[in-house]
Write a protein that holds these residues in place. Structure first.
Motif, mmCIF file in Angstrom:
data_model
loop_
_atom_site.group_PDB
_atom_site.id
_atom_site.type_symbol
_atom_site.label_atom_id
_atom_site.label_comp_id
_atom_site.label_asym_id
_atom_site.label_seq_id
_atom_site.Cartn_x
_atom_site.Cartn_y
_atom_site.Cartn_z
ATOM 1 N N ARG A 201 51.111 39.708 43.147
ATOM 2 C CA ARG A 201 50.295 38.578 42.783
ATOM 3 C C ARG A 201 51.200 37.216 42.602
ATOM 4 O O ARG A 201 50.632 36.073 41.874
ATOM 5 N N TYR A 202 52.390 37.355 43.079
ATOM 6 C CA TYR A 202 53.292 36.135 43.006
ATOM 7 C C TYR A 202 52.724 35.075 43.956
ATOM 8 O O TYR A 202 52.247 35.312 45.077
ATOM 9 N N GLY A 203 52.249 34.071 43.375
ATOM 10 C CA GLY A 203 51.515 32.852 44.005
ATOM 11 C C GLY A 203 50.066 32.974 44.014
ATOM 12 O O GLY A 203 49.490 32.023 44.638
ATOM 13 N N LEU A 204 49.505 33.798 43.260
ATOM 14 C CA LEU A 204 48.300 33.821 42.880
ATOM 15 C C LEU A 204 48.019 33.020 41.572
ATOM 16 O O LEU A 204 48.650 33.356 40.700
ATOM 17 N N ILE A 205 47.037 32.114 41.636
ATOM 18 C CA ILE A 205 46.582 31.428 40.637
ATOM 19 C C ILE A 205 46.176 32.180 39.389
ATOM 20 O O ILE A 205 44.847 32.727 39.869
ATOM 21 N N ALA A 206 46.550 32.534 38.461
ATOM 22 C CA ALA A 206 46.062 33.748 37.821
ATOM 23 C C ALA A 206 44.834 33.302 36.801
ATOM 24 O O ALA A 206 44.658 32.160 36.189
ATOM 25 N N LEU A 207 43.971 33.980 36.791
ATOM 26 C CA LEU A 207 42.758 34.145 35.996
ATOM 27 C C LEU A 207 43.126 35.156 34.692
ATOM 28 O O LEU A 207 43.271 34.604 33.732
ATOM 29 N N ALA A 208 43.187 36.317 34.907
ATOM 30 C CA ALA A 208 43.419 37.294 34.032
ATOM 31 C C ALA A 208 44.538 38.281 34.371
ATOM 32 O O ALA A 208 44.210 39.250 35.331
ATOM 33 N N SER A 209 45.910 38.050 34.051
ATOM 34 C CA SER A 209 47.183 38.789 34.752
ATOM 35 C C SER A 209 46.768 40.451 34.856
ATOM 36 O O SER A 209 47.456 40.873 35.626
ATOM 37 N N SER A 210 46.093 40.858 33.764
ATOM 38 C CA SER A 210 46.161 42.370 33.725
ATOM 39 C C SER A 210 44.898 42.772 34.438
ATOM 40 O O SER A 210 44.820 44.084 34.625
#
Length: 502
Positions: A201-210
């Motif tokens: 998920r590195y470089g993914l613009i986070a919505l809900a990290s889990s």
């Protein structure tokens, strides 16, 4: 050009490797297709014509120099606009990031580059991946190529629509509650959510990290598996990345076989609210798997009845935390910074202008759920329900190898039909969101049509057993294509005639 556009990614790669086609030719054909139809589909937010042709020329040069290249080298791909790509506009479908040019590549993008896959551009999506129809994009909705008046699903409707419109043979999506699988179902394509942590998920613009997970989108099972193998694997830059070996998804896709598999039908995912044609297609598909040697049993997962409520507390809470970084101070949109307003006033003005209605709704729900006095009652209780859902999955997988359900309760609904009814929109993800809460792998495969619109079939596997999804999917694809006389997408309507008159 039609032959190039309709060819599988594996066939294109083979033709490029054999010198029958160049990557530049294949890339140019898809860029031309985008120019021809995307004004009606709106799958793309940004088309990187110059960059894509440069990438393709580099692959051709490497091939001519005798370099050993990957099995998908030279094949074009559409990238969901929630992953950073160095120097290429990355908006996450939001005005908040309009004009943002990331200074780095997401790990997934780096792996695509290393594999020689050509990135055509960035695809449309619900703002910050919040939505089930791609209508929440700040840049307008995407249209389903099967019927341009209908949604292509969400949040990753742009990636799925690009595949169905033959604008790209491969795509990348992200799945927080069904955003890969649900668009795949309603566009007649293949979409897989890998095990949580299976793809960086590195470089993914986070919505809900889990909950967030990057995954492959394609028009057939083998193409999806090959793309899965490219992007998967441990990444030390992602603290949630799994250190386990990547399952043999490609072998499973090449040699699909369900003989001896125990397949569980989830009792709670069906019945009231499900389109009869969707349920019939689901039951027909289960019978097909039984005829191919699988043992089918019914499995109960009672906590699934509470999954929607738990999900829509956990996701907004994590979104509230993640989106707090958009403060008008560091990067992105800034409104009212004229020297006469305080930092708080600039922040308020920026968030008011930059966030859309659905994003604001979820931030407020999440902030409330995390607030003093309500944390245990809402967020804490939702996490307890999440634990019960995980236990239901664990108990089910003690009995069966995979679980199955419809991917969506209905086929694609009309654009505008649910925009004023958030609960009806949320219910569209009833079948998909339990797997995100538990971290399981899951995929959607096309199994038929209802009134000319595609129907999806969901296969769920235990964590780190992603190959089981492809085993089942390969059998479905082989048997159903034999019945249909070819891929389901051969029946997608041409983008002309009445469909132009939206």
């Amino acid at each position: 050009m039609t032959e190039i556009l309709r060819a599988a990614a594996t066939d294109l790669a083979a033709a490029i490797a054999a010198g029958e086609l160049s990557s530049v030719e294949v890339t140019r054909a898809h860029l031309d297709r985008i120019a021809e139809v995307d004004d009606r589909v709106h799958a793309f937010l940004h088309v990187d014509t110059e960059g894509a042709l440069a990438q393709a020329a580099a692959v051709d040069a490497d091939r001519a120099a005798g370099k050993e290249l990957g099995p998908l080298a030279g094949v074009p791909l559409a990238l969901k606009d929630v992953l950073t790509q160095r120097g290429v506009p990355t908006t996450a479908g939001s005005k908040m990031l309009e004009g943002y040019l990331p200074p780095y590549d997401a790990t997934v993008v780096s792996r695509l580059r290393e594999a020689g896959i050509v990135i055509l551009g960035k695809t449309n999506m619900d703002e910050f991946a919040m939505g089930s129809s791609t209508e929440n994009s700040a840049y307008g909705p995407t249209h389903n190529p099967w019927d341009l008046d209908r949604t292509p699903g969400g949040s990753g409707g742009g990636s799925a629509a690009a595949l169905a419109a033959f604008e790209a043979p491969l795509a990348i999506g992200t799945d927080t509650g069904g955003s890969i699988r649900q668009p795949a179902a309603v566009t007649g394509t293949v979409g897989v959510k890998p095990t949580y942590g299976g793809v960086s998920r590195y470089g993914l613009i986070a919505l809900a990290s889990s909950l967030d997970q990057v995954g492959p989108c394609a028009r057939n099972v083998l193409d999806a598996a090959l793309l899965h193998r490219v992007i998967a694997g441990h990444d030390p830059r992602d603290s949630t990345s799994a250190a386990a070996a990547v399952p043999d998804v490609v072998g499973a896709a090449r040699h699909g076989d369900v003989r001896g598999m125990r397949i569980g039908v989830i009792r709670e995912l069906g019945g009231e609210g499900y389109l009869p044609a969707v349920e019939q297609a689901f039951h027909d598909t289960v019978e097909l798997l039984s005829a191919q040697g699988a043992e089918v049993v019914e499995v109960s997962c009672p906590s699934f009845d509470h999954a929607l409520s738990a999900y829509y507390l956990i996701l907004p809470a994590e979104a509230s935390s993640n989106l707090s970084r958009f403060d008008a101070m560091r990067y992105g949109l800034r409104v009212g910074d004229d020297g006469e307003h305080s930092a708080e006033q600039v922040m308020n003005a920026t968030r008011g202008a930059g966030f859309g209605a659905e994003v604001k709704r979820r931030i407020m729900i999440g902030t409330y759920a995390l607030s003093a006095g309500y944390y245990d009652a809402y967020y804490g209780t939702a996490q307890k329900v999440r634990t019960l859902i995980i236990r239901d999955f664990d108990a089910a997988f003690e009995q069966v190898d995979v679980l199955v359900s419809p991917t969506t309760p209905t086929t694609a609904f009309r654009l505008g039909e649910r925009v004023d009814d958030p609960l009806a929109m949320y219910k569209y993800d009833l079948c998909t969101l339990p797997t995100n809460l538990a971290g399981n792998a899951a995929g959607s495969f096309p199994v038929g049509l209802a009134d000319g619109l595609p129907i999806g079939f969901q296969v769920i596997a235990p964590p780190l057993a992603d190959e089981r999804i492809y085993r089942v999917g390969a059998v479905l694809e082989r048997e159903l294509r034999a019945q249909w006389g070819g891929p389901l997408l051969d029946r997608v309507p041409a983008l002309n005639g009445k469909q132009e008159q939206r």
